[in-house]
Design a protein around this motif. Structure first.
Motif, PDB file in Angstrom:
ATOM      1  N   TYR A 116      -2.540  -3.019  -5.440  1.00 56.41           N
ATOM      2  CA  TYR A 116      -3.051  -1.155  -5.446  1.00 56.41           C
ATOM      3  C   TYR A 116      -3.909  -1.276  -4.166  1.00 56.41           C
ATOM      4  O   TYR A 116      -3.445  -0.695  -4.097  1.00 56.41           O
ATOM      5  N   GLU A 117      -4.581  -2.167  -4.028  1.00 54.64           N
ATOM      6  CA  GLU A 117      -5.309  -2.203  -2.198  1.00 54.64           C
ATOM      7  C   GLU A 117      -4.454  -1.934  -1.374  1.00 54.64           C
ATOM      8  O   GLU A 117      -5.253  -1.037  -0.453  1.00 54.64           O
ATOM      9  N   ASN A 118      -3.475  -2.962  -1.824  1.00 52.08           N
ATOM     10  CA  ASN A 118      -2.355  -2.797  -0.326  1.00 52.08           C
ATOM     11  C   ASN A 118      -1.794  -1.714   0.156  1.00 52.08           C
ATOM     12  O   ASN A 118      -1.466  -0.564   0.740  1.00 52.08           O
ATOM     13  N   LEU A 119      -1.253  -0.903  -1.381  1.00 48.89           N
ATOM     14  CA  LEU A 119      -1.101  -0.313  -1.395  1.00 48.89           C
ATOM     15  C   LEU A 119      -0.977   1.006  -1.071  1.00 48.89           C
ATOM     16  O   LEU A 119      -0.905   2.021  -0.176  1.00 48.89           O
ATOM     17  N   ILE A 120      -2.272   1.575  -1.789  1.00 47.65           N
ATOM     18  CA  ILE A 120      -2.686   2.423  -1.777  1.00 47.65           C
ATOM     19  C   ILE A 120      -4.205   3.071  -0.808  1.00 47.65           C
ATOM     20  O   ILE A 120      -3.800   3.321   0.436  1.00 47.65           O
ATOM     21  N   ARG A 121      -5.256   1.804  -0.872  1.00 47.75           N
ATOM     22  CA  ARG A 121      -6.281   1.415   0.641  1.00 47.75           C
ATOM     23  C   ARG A 121      -5.775   1.762   1.729  1.00 47.75           C
ATOM     24  O   ARG A 121      -5.527   2.035   2.593  1.00 47.75           O
ATOM     25  N   LYS A 122      -4.682   0.978   2.434  1.00 50.27           N
ATOM     26  CA  LYS A 122      -4.010  -0.048   3.352  1.00 50.27           C
ATOM     27  C   LYS A 122      -2.792   0.822   3.610  1.00 50.27           C
ATOM     28  O   LYS A 122      -2.418   0.816   4.970  1.00 50.27           O
ATOM     29  N   ARG A 123      -2.085   1.528   2.929  1.00 53.29           N
ATOM     30  CA  ARG A 123      -0.934   2.565   3.179  1.00 53.29           C
ATOM     31  C   ARG A 123       0.044   1.373   3.526  1.00 53.29           C
ATOM     32  O   ARG A 123       0.825   2.609   3.766  1.00 53.29           O
ATOM     33  N   LYS A 124       0.070   0.696   3.033  1.00 53.85           N
ATOM     34  CA  LYS A 124       1.304  -0.236   2.855  1.00 53.85           C
ATOM     35  C   LYS A 124       2.898  -0.008   2.433  1.00 53.85           C
ATOM     36  O   LYS A 124       2.362   0.582   1.052  1.00 53.85           O
ATOM     37  N   PRO A 125       3.607  -0.484   2.166  1.00 54.93           N
ATOM     38  CA  PRO A 125       4.985  -0.081   1.395  1.00 54.93           C
ATOM     39  C   PRO A 125       5.034  -0.758   0.862  1.00 54.93           C
ATOM     40  O   PRO A 125       4.240  -1.516   0.491  1.00 54.93           O
ATOM     41  N   PRO A 126       5.633  -0.061  -0.891  1.00 52.17           N
ATOM     42  CA  PRO A 126       5.917  -1.158  -1.698  1.00 52.17           C
ATOM     43  C   PRO A 126       5.829  -2.676  -1.614  1.00 52.17           C
ATOM     44  O   PRO A 126       5.370  -3.716  -2.050  1.00 52.17           O
ATOM     45  N   ALA A 127       7.178  -2.630  -1.181  1.00 56.99           N
ATOM     46  CA  ALA A 127       7.142  -4.154  -0.633  1.00 56.99           C
ATOM     47  C   ALA A 127       6.617  -4.934   0.002  1.00 56.99           C
ATOM     48  O   ALA A 127       5.804  -5.991  -0.334  1.00 56.99           O
ATOM     49  N   ARG A 128       5.943  -4.580   0.783  1.00 55.97           N
ATOM     50  CA  ARG A 128       5.114  -5.216   1.303  1.00 55.97           C
ATOM     51  C   ARG A 128       3.790  -5.321   0.979  1.00 55.97           C
ATOM     52  O   ARG A 128       3.304  -6.626   0.809  1.00 55.97           O
ATOM     53  N   ALA A 129       3.627  -4.447   0.300  1.00 60.60           N
ATOM     54  CA  ALA A 129       1.600  -4.314  -0.692  1.00 60.60           C
ATOM     55  C   ALA A 129       2.380  -5.231  -1.723  1.00 60.60           C
ATOM     56  O   ALA A 129       1.396  -6.538  -1.519  1.00 60.60           O
ATOM     57  N   LEU A 130       3.299  -5.306  -2.222  1.00 57.21           N
ATOM     58  CA  LEU A 130       3.709  -6.448  -3.123  1.00 57.21           C
ATOM     59  C   LEU A 130       3.899  -8.339  -2.573  1.00 57.21           C
ATOM     60  O   LEU A 130       3.330  -9.119  -2.955  1.00 57.21           O
ATOM     61  N   ARG A 131       4.712  -8.223  -1.380  1.00 55.19           N
ATOM     62  CA  ARG A 131       4.224  -9.424  -0.717  1.00 55.19           C
ATOM     63  C   ARG A 131       2.962  -9.846  -0.190  1.00 55.19           C
ATOM     64  O   ARG A 131       2.887 -10.677  -0.553  1.00 55.19           O
ATOM     65  N   LEU A 132       2.429  -9.145   0.073  1.00 58.06           N
ATOM     66  CA  LEU A 132       1.108  -9.561   0.490  1.00 58.06           C
ATOM     67  C   LEU A 132      -0.375 -10.312  -0.343  1.00 58.06           C
ATOM     68  O   LEU A 132      -0.446 -10.731  -0.901  1.00 58.06           O
ATOM     69  N   ALA A 133      -0.033  -9.016  -1.571  1.00 55.26           N
ATOM     70  CA  ALA A 133      -0.736 -10.015  -3.055  1.00 55.26           C
ATOM     71  C   ALA A 133       0.577 -10.697  -3.345  1.00 55.26           C
ATOM     72  O   ALA A 133      -0.911 -11.680  -3.960  1.00 55.26           O
ATOM     73  N   GLN A 134       1.624 -11.404  -3.378  1.00 56.89           N
ATOM     74  CA  GLN A 134       1.518 -12.135  -3.548  1.00 56.89           C
ATOM     75  C   GLN A 134       1.235 -13.622  -3.789  1.00 56.89           C
ATOM     76  O   GLN A 134       0.339 -14.571  -3.303  1.00 56.89           O
ATOM     77  N   ILE A 135       0.972 -13.752  -1.873  1.00 52.36           N
ATOM     78  CA  ILE A 135       0.617 -14.447  -0.806  1.00 52.36           C
ATOM     79  C   ILE A 135      -1.007 -14.443  -1.096  1.00 52.36           C
ATOM     80  O   ILE A 135      -1.232 -15.520  -0.956  1.00 52.36           O
ATOM     81  N   TRP A 136      -1.655 -13.989  -1.189  1.00 56.76           N
ATOM     82  CA  TRP A 136      -3.227 -13.965  -1.520  1.00 56.76           C
ATOM     83  C   TRP A 136      -3.411 -14.403  -3.048  1.00 56.76           C
ATOM     84  O   TRP A 136      -3.979 -15.537  -2.841  1.00 56.76           O
TER      85      TRP A 136
END
Length: 83
Positions: free
Chosen positions: A2-22
């Motif tokens: 949600y940090e990537n999706l909402i605060r950083k305004r990433k597309p959903p697929a990219r936000a999920l991938r970044l969360a997985q990597i983190w």
């Protein structure tokens, strides 16, 4: 996610991938710090019993720099459907 999706305004697929990597790369120390930071947010859930002790143990552990969730078992099952 949600940090990537909402605060950083990433597309959903990219936000999920970044969360997985983190999650894959996070050390015990990073996980403890992040959990502690999240509970200090406004409207956060109340602190679970024993939480402070868990954080202290994580930070003092000789294994605090290991990555406990690096195996795909922990992060690969999450997926994005839709736009």
């Amino acid at each position: 996610f949600y940090e990537n999706l909402i605060r950083k305004r990433k597309p959903p697929a990219r936000a999920l991938r970044l969360a997985q990597i983190w999650l894959r790369d996070a050390t015990g120390k990073q996980l403890a710090y992040t959990a502690h930071k999240m509970l200090k947010q406004p409207n956060a859930a109340s602190e679970p019993p024993g939480f402070r002790l868990w954080v202290e143990r994580q930070l003092q552990s000789p294994r605090c720099n290991e990555r406990p969730y690096n195996h795909p078992f922990y992060w690969s099952a999450f997926y994005h459907v839709g736009m």
